[in-house]
Design a protein around this motif. Structure first.
Motif, mmCIF file in Angstrom:
data_model
loop_
_atom_site.group_PDB
_atom_site.id
_atom_site.type_symbol
_atom_site.label_atom_id
_atom_site.label_comp_id
_atom_site.label_asym_id
_atom_site.label_seq_id
_atom_site.Cartn_x
_atom_site.Cartn_y
_atom_site.Cartn_z
ATOM 1 N N GLY A 25 0.772 -1.230 0.000
ATOM 2 C CA GLY A 25 0.000 0.000 0.000
ATOM 3 C C GLY A 25 0.804 1.282 0.000
ATOM 4 O O GLY A 25 0.230 2.370 0.016
ATOM 5 N N TRP A 26 2.139 1.183 -0.027
ATOM 6 C CA TRP A 26 2.971 2.391 -0.043
ATOM 7 C C TRP A 26 3.079 2.942 -1.464
ATOM 8 O O TRP A 26 3.195 2.194 -2.422
ATOM 9 C CB TRP A 26 4.378 2.067 0.463
ATOM 10 N N ARG A 27 3.044 4.256 -1.593
ATOM 11 C CA ARG A 27 3.296 4.915 -2.876
ATOM 12 C C ARG A 27 4.792 5.175 -2.961
ATOM 13 O O ARG A 27 5.351 5.946 -2.170
ATOM 14 C CB ARG A 27 2.509 6.220 -2.974
ATOM 15 N N VAL A 28 5.455 4.521 -3.911
ATOM 16 C CA VAL A 28 6.919 4.493 -3.931
ATOM 17 C C VAL A 28 7.454 4.901 -5.300
ATOM 18 O O VAL A 28 6.896 4.526 -6.333
ATOM 19 C CB VAL A 28 7.427 3.071 -3.586
ATOM 20 N N ALA A 29 8.558 5.656 -5.287
ATOM 21 C CA ALA A 29 9.281 5.999 -6.514
ATOM 22 C C ALA A 29 10.707 5.486 -6.403
ATOM 23 O O ALA A 29 11.277 5.432 -5.303
ATOM 24 C CB ALA A 29 9.284 7.509 -6.729
ATOM 25 N N ALA A 30 11.288 5.101 -7.530
ATOM 26 C CA ALA A 30 12.676 4.659 -7.573
ATOM 27 C C ALA A 30 13.544 5.767 -8.153
ATOM 28 O O ALA A 30 13.288 6.243 -9.264
ATOM 29 C CB ALA A 30 12.809 3.385 -8.409
ATOM 30 N N LEU A 31 14.561 6.184 -7.418
ATOM 31 C CA LEU A 31 15.539 7.154 -7.915
ATOM 32 C C LEU A 31 16.695 6.382 -8.526
ATOM 33 O O LEU A 31 17.283 5.508 -7.885
ATOM 34 C CB LEU A 31 16.037 8.049 -6.779
ATOM 35 N N LEU A 32 17.041 6.700 -9.756
ATOM 36 C CA LEU A 32 17.920 5.848 -10.538
ATOM 37 C C LEU A 32 19.401 6.082 -10.302
ATOM 38 O O LEU A 32 20.217 5.226 -10.616
ATOM 39 C CB LEU A 32 17.611 6.034 -12.033
ATOM 40 N N ASP A 33 19.766 7.224 -9.750
ATOM 41 C CA ASP A 33 21.182 7.583 -9.649
ATOM 42 C C ASP A 33 21.474 8.143 -8.266
ATOM 43 O O ASP A 33 20.663 8.904 -7.716
ATOM 44 C CB ASP A 33 21.535 8.615 -10.720
ATOM 45 N N HIS A 34 22.630 7.809 -7.717
ATOM 46 C CA HIS A 34 22.981 8.269 -6.359
ATOM 47 C C HIS A 34 23.170 9.767 -6.289
ATOM 48 O O HIS A 34 23.157 10.356 -5.202
ATOM 49 C CB HIS A 34 24.243 7.547 -5.872
ATOM 50 N N ARG A 35 23.309 10.421 -7.437
ATOM 51 C CA ARG A 35 23.464 11.881 -7.450
ATOM 52 C C ARG A 35 22.130 12.614 -7.569
ATOM 53 O O ARG A 35 22.087 13.836 -7.575
ATOM 54 C CB ARG A 35 24.373 12.280 -8.610
ATOM 55 N N ALA A 36 21.023 11.853 -7.653
ATOM 56 C CA ALA A 36 19.695 12.468 -7.773
ATOM 57 C C ALA A 36 19.329 13.217 -6.504
ATOM 58 O O ALA A 36 19.920 13.012 -5.435
ATOM 59 C CB ALA A 36 18.650 11.386 -8.068
ATOM 60 N N SER A 37 18.338 14.091 -6.620
ATOM 61 C CA SER A 37 17.890 14.848 -5.458
ATOM 62 C C SER A 37 16.870 14.047 -4.654
ATOM 63 O O SER A 37 15.842 13.624 -5.190
ATOM 64 C CB SER A 37 17.247 16.169 -5.900
ATOM 65 N N PRO A 38 17.128 13.825 -3.364
ATOM 66 C CA PRO A 38 16.167 13.080 -2.543
ATOM 67 C C PRO A 38 14.948 13.897 -2.135
ATOM 68 O O PRO A 38 14.093 13.404 -1.409
ATOM 69 C CB PRO A 38 17.003 12.696 -1.309
ATOM 70 N N GLU A 39 14.875 15.130 -2.593
ATOM 71 C CA GLU A 39 13.715 15.959 -2.249
ATOM 72 C C GLU A 39 12.421 15.374 -2.804
ATOM 73 O O GLU A 39 11.331 15.752 -2.377
ATOM 74 C CB GLU A 39 13.925 17.389 -2.759
ATOM 75 N N HIS A 40 12.526 14.441 -3.752
ATOM 76 C CA HIS A 40 11.332 13.762 -4.275
ATOM 77 C C HIS A 40 10.581 13.039 -3.163
ATOM 78 O O HIS A 40 9.401 12.732 -3.315
ATOM 79 C CB HIS A 40 11.728 12.747 -5.347
ATOM 80 N N LEU A 41 11.256 12.750 -2.060
ATOM 81 C CA LEU A 41 10.638 11.983 -0.979
ATOM 82 C C LEU A 41 9.352 12.618 -0.481
ATOM 83 O O LEU A 41 8.399 11.927 -0.110
ATOM 84 C CB LEU A 41 11.634 11.827 0.178
ATOM 85 N N SER A 42 9.286 13.938 -0.498
ATOM 86 C CA SER A 42 8.113 14.623 0.039
ATOM 87 C C SER A 42 6.854 14.372 -0.781
ATOM 88 O O SER A 42 5.739 14.600 -0.313
ATOM 89 C CB SER A 42 8.374 16.127 0.121
ATOM 90 N N SER A 43 6.999 13.890 -2.003
ATOM 91 C CA SER A 43 5.847 13.628 -2.868
ATOM 92 C C SER A 43 5.365 12.190 -2.792
ATOM 93 O O SER A 43 4.376 11.837 -3.426
ATOM 94 C CB SER A 43 6.194 13.957 -4.327
ATOM 95 N N TRP A 44 6.066 11.353 -2.032
ATOM 96 C CA TRP A 44 5.767 9.932 -1.993
ATOM 97 C C TRP A 44 5.750 9.431 -0.559
ATOM 98 O O TRP A 44 6.278 10.072 0.349
ATOM 99 C CB TRP A 44 6.829 9.145 -2.794
ATOM 100 N N ASP A 45 5.176 8.234 -0.363
ATOM 101 C CA ASP A 45 5.278 7.598 0.951
ATOM 102 C C ASP A 45 6.705 7.125 1.180
ATOM 103 O O ASP A 45 7.172 7.064 2.316
ATOM 104 C CB ASP A 45 4.320 6.402 1.052
ATOM 105 N N GLY A 46 7.382 6.763 0.098
ATOM 106 C CA GLY A 46 8.749 6.293 0.227
ATOM 107 C C GLY A 46 9.480 6.336 -1.100
ATOM 108 O O GLY A 46 8.872 6.470 -2.163
ATOM 109 N N ILE A 47 10.798 6.233 -1.018
ATOM 110 C CA ILE A 47 11.620 6.118 -2.217
ATOM 111 C C ILE A 47 12.577 4.945 -2.046
ATOM 112 O O ILE A 47 12.947 4.579 -0.928
ATOM 113 C CB ILE A 47 12.434 7.397 -2.516
#
Length: 419
Positions: A25-47
């Protein structure tokens, strides 16, 4: 709300863990690169965040994931952050070094729980040994991997060789009191606790036991334990209200099982008083006061209408009016309703236009979500009064605890204000 961030050693592992979380039931996104911005976390339940570290030397891998964990930790947010480490299901990579590095970005009393099992893919741990389809992992092709060969199937030996932190081991199937065994390992100074698991049930038991401990935990695994732990921890923060509106003998037996399983806060509702207009408000207020007191110590409140004799008119309407008042200013995340007349009356009183049907819990018991009205998004489990066996209501409670998060901005506004 708790946000979850899983640091993975490669992208396929990240995706595999993300899908397991999605199933929970978690809304999750995958960040593809270690240099990506983790600020995407605020838009999802998890990354799930790909570190691409599996083939790196231990020192470099540790430095990379430690930096990623610190970036996540330093994000501006008023919400709780739960970190996790996704490892290879066959133990490739610098597991010990990466675990130690992420712990350095966690609270000082944090502990890592390593559960290197993925039963659905043939990976289980028995004792200290990881088996892949019944073969010790170092005897499989992974032992001859060109870039990251695994030389031992002993998980504890492998991790101890990769970290300076104290490592302990708990044998899940031989610990009659699992929570106590885990707590003892931590009390003895372990910073990394390895736990075996031969089945999904073992993983669920470990998740529930670790969640019950007041210890900052870093789950380290191929995915199943992280998904189970994150869900168990989130479930502990939920508050549920059970309304038993039918005197059916089957329901009474089921309620006894609920009481022995969950130790809920129990309130006996006197329908004789509730149906009398002159006593209605006082009765509602008195029960509300008892609810407030019980919610301090119980995640589950059970309102029983079957233990005080009643022979008056149909009480469904009065009970529904009372339920609306009880949940309007209290932090309930889900509602169980037993009996068709009571369920219909309560849903009407809550202003529901419809319910979104989510799943069949068992025959004649259904999980749904309110559509329309001020309580839109609240999860509801309904069951026919005489339906199911002894464990039927227990199954409904578990489904409510594991139910997906309601859509954003759809929760009852009064509930949010109360919190």
């Amino acid at each position: 709300m708790t946000r979850l961030a899983v640091i993975a050693d490669d992208i396929t592992g990240a995706n595999a863990t993300g899908v397991l979380l999605r199933k929970k039931g978690w809304r999750v996104a995958a960040l593809l690169d270690h240099r990506a911005s983790p600020e995407h976390l605020s838009s999802w339940d998890g990354i799930v965040w790909n570190a691409n570290s599996r083939l790196l030397p231990a020192g470099e891998a540790g430095k990379r994931v430690r930096g990623m964990a610190r970036r996540l930790r330093d994000l501006p947010s008023g919400e709780t952050l739960q970190l996790a480490k996704r490892i290879d299901s066959t133990l490739r990579g610098a597991i010990g070094a990466e675990t130690e590095a992420i712990l350095q970005a966690c609270p000082g009393d944090a502990v890592a729980a390593v559960v290197p099992s993925f039963p659905a893919s043939g990976r289980i741990t028995r004792g200290k040994t990881l088996f892949v389809h019944g073969v010790p992992v170092h005897q499989t092709e992974v032992g001859r991997d060109l870039y990251s060969p695994v030389r031992t199937s002993d998980v504890v030996e492998l991790i101890r060789s990769q970290t300076s932190l104290p490592v302990e081991w708990v044998e899940t199937g031989k610990a009659p009191h699992l929570t106590e065994a885990l707590s003892k390992a931590v009390a003895q100074g372990a910073k990394i606790v390895v736990c075996d698991a031969e089945s999904e049930r073992d993983i669920e038991a470990l998740a529930e036991a670790w969640a019950a401990l007041d210890i900052p935990l870093l789950p380290v695994d191929p995915g199943p334990f992280t998904a189970a732990y994150a869900t168990a921890k989130a479930s502990m923060k939920k508050r549920l209200l059970l309304i038993a509106g039918t005197p059916a003998p089957t329901t009474r037996e089921q309620l006894e099982v609920v009481q022995s399983t969950f130790s809920p806060g129990i309130i006996d509702v006197d329908l004789n008083r509730l149906v009398q207009e002159g006593n209605f408000r006082r009765t509602v207020d008195e029960i509300g006061t008892r609810m407030d007191r019980l919610l301090r110590d119980h995640f589950l409140l059970l309102l029983r209408t079957d233990r005080i004799p009643y022979s008056g008119p149909n009480p469904s309407f009065a009970l529904a009016r009372a339920v609306r008042r009880w949940i309007a200013s209290r932090p309930f995340d889900g509602l169980f309703l037993s009996g068709g007349e009571v369920a219909a009356a309560v849903l009407r009183e809550l202003g529901a236009e419809a319910v979104e049907l989510l799943e069949e819990i068992l025959p004649l018991a259904v999980m749904s979500r309110i559509v329309g009205g001020p309580f839109e998004g609240m999860n509801i489990a309904t069951k026919g009064g005489a339906a199911g066996g002894r464990e039927a209501i227990v199954a409904c409670v578990r489904s409510l605890l594991e139910a997906p998060h309601p859509p954003r901005n759809k929760k009852h506004p009064v509930q949010e204000e109360w919190r």
